[in-house]
Design a protein around this motif. Sequence first.
Motif: not given
Length: 444
Positions: A150, A166-168, A205, A211, A213, A223, A225
Motif C-alpha cells: 500500500q 493505493y494498492e500495489t 498492481r 502508477q 497520482v 482522484n 490514476v
Amino acid sequence: MNTHTPLLNGGEKGSKILSVNFNQDQGCFAVGHENGFLVYNTNPIDLRVKRNFSNSNRHHLHSTSSSSAATSSSSVSSNGQGSGIGHVTMLHRTNYLALVGGGKNPKFANNKVIIWDDLKRKNSLNLEFMSPVLNVFLSRIRIIVVLKNQVLVYGFLAPPKKFATYETIDNEYGLADLSSNTSLNSKEPIHKDHTKYQTLAFPGRSIGQIQLVDVSPAGQEKNLVSIIKAHKSKIRCLALNRSGTLIASASETGTIIRIHSTYNTALLYEFRRGLDRAVITSMKFSHNDTKLAVLSDKNTLHVYNVSPINDSSNKDSDSIINNSHSNDKKTPTNRHHLLNKLSIPIPIPNYFMSTWSFCSVNTSKYHTNKIDDGNNNEHLNDVGTIGWAGNDSIIIIWKNKRIWEKYVIVDKQSSNNTHHEASNSNGNWEIIRYSWKSLDSLNE
C-alpha cells in the motif's frame, strides 16, 4: 585544490548506516544509523545536525572549523527506547523530519512514522500501521507512507488526515518517488500548470506497471490514476524529475532504462545500461532535468542526456524516442553503436540499435567493495545513493564504506586533467572523481 580526508580502512569500526536520503533540492542529505541520525550539507560536505539517541542526557551545540555556521549536536536520552534510525526523510531544510526505527536496537517501532521536530527535540506527530514502514516522503502539505502492498497519503496536519490509499504489487523495497515542484531552469513544462501539481509515482498492481497520482489538493479532488506499462519484469528502481513531468524506471533485469511522460504516459526515451543483468540501486535527474544519473550494483555510474521537450502533448512520441541530439556543440550526445548508423538490408538485434550513456565511470577503481566491519565480515555489493550538487556534479553516498564522493562531468576538449585522477570516458565527455571524504562523524 580540495583537501581530501583519507577513506575508511577495512579494519576501522563505525556505526552502521541504515539509510541515506537527500532532501528535495538535494542540497542536504540525512543519514540514519544505529545510534541516531546526521544531516550534512551536500556540497561542500559539512555536518549540520547530529542527534545521538544513546543512553545519555548530554546536550550541547558547537561550531565546526569548516563552516562559520553552527553545527547542532546533541545526545538525547532514549529512555530505554533504543537508538537506531532505519529511515530518515527531510522536509526541505526545515526542522521537521520523518523517522522510522531500525537496526539492532531501534529507537521507534518499525511500523510507526514519527514526525520529529528537531527545534523542540521531540515528536510532533506519529502514525502507526499494521506492517513495517518501508519508505516515507514529505511535502509541506503531505505525508506519504509506503508499505509493502500500500501507499497512503496523509495531510500534514495535527492529527494527520488520510486522503487516499493505493494498492500495489508486493513492493518490498518501498519503491516510490514524489516530485518536489520547486522552481526550474528547464524549458520543458509538459503541462502549463505543472507547478500546481505534485506527482507521486509507485509500482502498480501488476508486474512492470507504474502508477501515477497527483497528490496536490486539486489532484486529490479529481482522484485520477494513470498507469504506465513500463517493463515486462518487476520494477526495481524509479525516479521522477523535479517538476514531476518525467518518470524514469528500471526493472529487475537492469539492462534498460525507460523514461515516460507523466502527462500522457508516452514513452520518450529508452536507454541501455548494459548487456548483463544488474540491480539499479539509485537514479536521479539533474536539477535542470537535462541529465539522468544511474548507479548499479556493478558500481558503474552512467549519465544520460535527456533533451528538453517543449510540449510532448503536441509531438509524436515515437519521433523523440532515443533522440538525444542537439545543435549546441556543448550539449552531450548519447552514444550509439556503429551499426546503428549503417544501412544494412538485414535485421539488426535491438542491442546494436540501443542508445547508451554519453559518459560513465566504474567507481570500483577508487575503492574496494570488501569492508571489514570489525567482526571479520566482508560486505559485498555496497549500496550507493545518488544526488546532484549541480547540473554537472554528482554525489554518491556509500552505506557500507561510509564515504562521500563527488564526480564531475567535464568536456575532454576543454578540461585540464593534470590535477585529477584517471577517468573512464565516452566520446567527448568524461566523469572525474573530483573529491571524497569519509563520514567519520559516525565514529565520534
